[in-house]
Design an enzyme around this catalytic site. Structure first.
Site, PDB file in Angstrom:
ATOM      1  N   SER A  96      10.721  -1.008  -7.331  1.00 33.40           N
ATOM      2  CA  SER A  96      11.329  -2.148  -6.640  1.00 33.40           C
ATOM      3  C   SER A  96      11.150  -3.450  -7.411  1.00 33.40           C
ATOM      4  CB  SER A  96      10.738  -2.283  -5.236  1.00 33.40           C
ATOM      5  OG  SER A  96       9.345  -2.523  -5.293  1.00 33.40           O
ATOM      6  N   ASP A 109       4.602  -1.260  -9.375  1.00 30.88           N
ATOM      7  CA  ASP A 109       4.698  -0.032 -10.161  1.00 30.88           C
ATOM      8  C   ASP A 109       4.719  -0.392 -11.641  1.00 30.88           C
ATOM      9  OD1 ASP A 109       4.929   1.719  -7.906  1.00 30.88           O
ATOM     10  OD2 ASP A 109       6.980   0.990  -7.660  1.00 30.88           O
ATOM     11  N   ASP A 162       0.190   0.689  -8.988  1.00 34.86           N
ATOM     12  CA  ASP A 162       0.283   2.080  -9.418  1.00 34.86           C
ATOM     13  C   ASP A 162       0.495   2.062 -10.922  1.00 34.86           C
ATOM     14  OD1 ASP A 162       0.065   2.779  -6.808  1.00 34.86           O
ATOM     15  OD2 ASP A 162       2.091   3.571  -6.590  1.00 34.86           O
ATOM     16  N   LYS A 223      16.602  -0.731   2.473  1.00 34.71           N
ATOM     17  CA  LYS A 223      15.189  -0.335   2.432  1.00 34.71           C
ATOM     18  C   LYS A 223      14.495  -0.747   3.731  1.00 34.71           C
ATOM     19  CE  LYS A 223      12.395  -0.823  -0.930  1.00 34.71           C
ATOM     20  NZ  LYS A 223      11.572  -1.382  -2.038  1.00 34.71           N
ATOM     21  N   TYR A 232      11.880   6.317   5.363  1.00 39.20           N
ATOM     22  CA  TYR A 232      11.561   5.819   4.020  1.00 39.20           C
ATOM     23  C   TYR A 232      10.221   6.402   3.597  1.00 39.20           C
ATOM     24  CZ  TYR A 232      11.244   2.616   0.063  1.00 39.20           C
ATOM     25  OH  TYR A 232      11.175   2.091  -1.210  1.00 39.20           O
TER      26      TYR A 232
END
Length: 692
Positions: A96, A109, A162, A223, A232
């Protein structure tokens, strides 16, 4: 509102098909887009400038850490001083954040790309892990080396991260590395390809949409919608960020001049009529001399079993939604239909955007649930144990579908719940259960999933980082037995009005009759087997069931389902029919306050629960469900049946896609390394018309 660039000019073609419509927005569409964007902003979906600056600072600090880590390893391995000076690693983002649709508090991420001599197994998960573990800014550090995409999760100065690692076949990683160049995939293993493709796919999506700003607003909206409607969660078989991004990008390609309000409406219009398993693809599937497997149902038998193929646009093209099962696809299609209905009402000025995002009332939509309780000795153990169990819940759904021949369907809920009143560290997941709609069953049909739960237990117990104190318990609960802690603060179940003195006397008499009947049935069944725990092992009384019960018990074995010609619960209902109103009892069931989960393991067709018809026993830390009988499920107000398309041109999707997809033989359409398009006699896809 996003710009309307491209209106009135020939649009560049994107994707594998021609656009469905080149129409631009009307004044009303522009006004609805303004209203939608205001709603999204008021809902807190955009992060503040301060938080955005903090993310940038964290990314910069993380990059300095991995650069120093690589230089340290380069020196330890005896490379020259010049090599140590040139040694480098880069941090890239994906998900995202890279797509530009992240919100406040969203995970960051990230991908670390290092040189060939720095590996994942030892250097990343041990050396870098130890460096991070000793930093004050780093908390909740959790390595997951055995994941499909190996990852290290942690918080850095409060920002959830992450972190993946990819070692490319270069001694020096250039600071301006072009991640889109396929040469970056030379001489790397498949986990590295999957790690690299997070960034490659995000970049490719942004290049394949006609208007990036409109794409971002639409994706941010959907989303939020998917989270509110409980679909989701890629790990449990629903939509993840990449899946949803590709679906939205496909709609942007179909309507290149549409603004976000139009794209949201067209999203539901397209996917309520999409003929799954026809794949969603933003570009033709590309083959390359590197030889990595790509999604190709003609060549790969496993690909033929995918229910909802959503194909990634970067080589090697793969199905990003392989987690989807029959049950979760059913749930998503119901939610698409819900969205289509609300958007139809918005277009007719009969509703507003707020109605589209009403939370899905999961616990009001089913009568029967599986409750999966997870406990651990401390918060760190619970975090890792919970992550592992959650990743296996999808397998439990598939096992139940398999062992009941698809007649018992599961709806795994996307979020966890914590019981703070417990002394141990605890959380719970829930699955809604219902018999497949339209399935004709005989009275008393049973779904025996003891073997299924046992198989799930063995799968969960394979966790390689198991520690003492980690436990899991699976039990069947009815709607009225859902524990109080799953409901948000302030939520109160409606209660029936206080009965009059005459009604009190009547209810007392009915209760006495019901208790007497239950007692008679219980005494008659005292020769049935009873589960007991002795020395940690499950044992049963050796008494055999009476012949009359064996004669009418057609069992398919543990993990299958069995059929009783006439159930005891049916006899009970017959005796009580002169005293109790079924509708009144159902109303009591719906309004009764939550109760602690009981050991009842029988789900009967009338919605009743009979503790006498089965038992729940714990073996190896898992409660096993005996002879689960499943009932018809009444849906809550949120569930919808298929509805006719209210749009004026409701069949445009089917008409256009039918003409465009069939000649292309999209299922397995491939571009080889020479750029030639071929399908290798692949069966043509079919867009199935939905007759309602």
């Amino acid at each position: 509102m996003g710009s309307s660039e491209g209106l009135g000019t020939p649009a560049k073609e994107h994707g594998v098909t021609k656009p469905i419509s080149m129409a631009g927005p009307t004044v009303t569409d522009l006004q609805r887009t303004l209203e939608l964007e205001k709603f999204l902003a008021d809902s807190g979906l955009y992060e503040s400038v301060e938080e955005a600056d903090k993310r940038e600072e964290v990314l910069h600090r993380l990059e300095q850490i991995v650069k120093n880590w690589v230089k340290q390893l380069t020196h330890l391995r005896g490379y020259t001083d010049q090599m140590v000076e040139d040694a480098n690693a880069v941090i890239l983002t994906f998900g995202s954040y890279r797509l530009g649709v992240h919100g406040p508090g969203a995970d960051l991420d990230t991908l670390c790309i290092g040189p060939s001599y720095v590996n994942r197994e030892e250097d990343f998960f041990y050396t870098l892990h130890d460096i991070l573990a000793n930093m004050e800014e780093v908390t909740e550090l959790q390595p997951i080396p055995d994941a499909h995409v190996p990852v290290m999760k942690f918080k850095f100065d409060g920002i959830s991260i992450d972190l993946l690692y990819a070692s490319i076949s270069r001694l020096i990683v250039p600071a301006d590395l072009d991640i889109s160049d396929v040469s970056v995939l030379h001489n790397v293993d498949e986990p590295t390809v999957r790690s690299l493709n997070g960034c490659r796919v995000a970049d490719r999506i942004l290049k394949l949409v006609p208007n990036v700003q409109h794409f971002r607003t639409t994706l941010r909206c959907l989303k939020f919608w998917a989270k509110r409607r409980g679909i989701y969660s890629n790990v449990t078989g629903f939509l993840g960020g990449v899946n949803l991004a590709i679906l939205v990008a496909q709609v942007c390609q179909f309507y290149p001049n549409a603004v976000p309000s139009m794209l949201v409406s067209r999203f539901f219009r397209v996917y309520t009529q999409w003929g799954w398993p026809t794949p969603v693809m933003l570009c033709p599937i590309e083959e390359n001399e590197l030889g990595f497997p790509v999604w190709h149902p003609r060549k790969n038998p496993r690909d033929r079993s995918h229910h909802m193929p959503i194909i990634t646009p970067a080589y090697p093209c793969m199905n990003s939604s392989y987690n989807v099962s029959t049950s979760t696809l059913r749930v998503m299609m119901e939610q698409f239909q819900y969205g289509n209905r609300i958007c139809g009402e918005i277009e007719l000025n009969k509703s507003c955007w707020k109605a589209l995002f009403e939370p899905y009332k999961f616990f009001e939509s089913y009568k029967n649930f599986l409750q999966v309780d997870i406990v651990a000795a401390d918060v760190d153990d619970l975090r890792s144990w919970k992550g592992w169990v959650e990743s296996r819940l999808r397998q439990l759904t598939l096992m139940i579908e398999r062992d009941t021949f698809g007649k018992l369907q599961c709806h795994p809920y996307h979020r966890e719940f914590m019981d703070t009143s417990r002394h141990c560290f605890h959380c719970a997941f829930f699955m809604g259960l219902q018999r497949k709609q339209g399935e004709v069953v005989q009275e008393g049909q049973q779904f025996d999933i003891r073997g299924t739960v046992e198989e799930f237990r063995h799968s969960v117990n394979m966790y390689m980082f198991w520690k003492p104190g980690m436990g899991i318990y699976v039990s069947h609960v009815r709607r009225r037995q859902i524990p109080c802690y799953v409901f948000p603060d302030g939520y109160k179940r409606s209660r029936p009005s206080r009965p009059t003195s005459h009604e009190n006397h009547k209810l007392f008499h009915e209760e006495e009759v019901s208790r007497a009947v239950h007692e008679r049935i219980r005494k008659r069944k005292n020769d049935d087997g009873v589960g007991v725990m002795q020395n940690g092992l499950l044992k049963r009384k050796s008494t055999s069931p009476p012949e009359n019960r064996l004669a009418r018990h057609n069992s398919l074995g543990a993990g299958g389902f069995s059929v009783d010609a006439v159930s005891d619960s049916q006899e009970l209902r017959n005796v009580e029919s002169n005293h109790l109103s079924n509708s009144g009892q159902d109303e009591l069931d719906r309004t009764e306050s939550p109760e602690p989960a009981s050991n009842s393991s029988v789900i009967t067709n009338d919605g009743g629960s009979s503790e006498d018809n089965g038992y729940v026993s714990r073996a190896g830390g898992v409660e096993m469900i005996d002879n689960v009988r499943f009932e018809d499920t009444t849906y809550g107000n949120d569930s919808v049946s298929p509805v006719k398309n209210r749009a004026e041109n409701g069949n445009e999707v089917l008409n256009e896609l039918q003409e465009q997809l069939q000649p292309n033989a999209m299922l397995g359409m491939v571009i080889d390394s020479a750029g030639k398009l071929h399908s290798e006699a692949v069966q043509e896809p079919v867009i199935r018309h939905a007759h309602v």
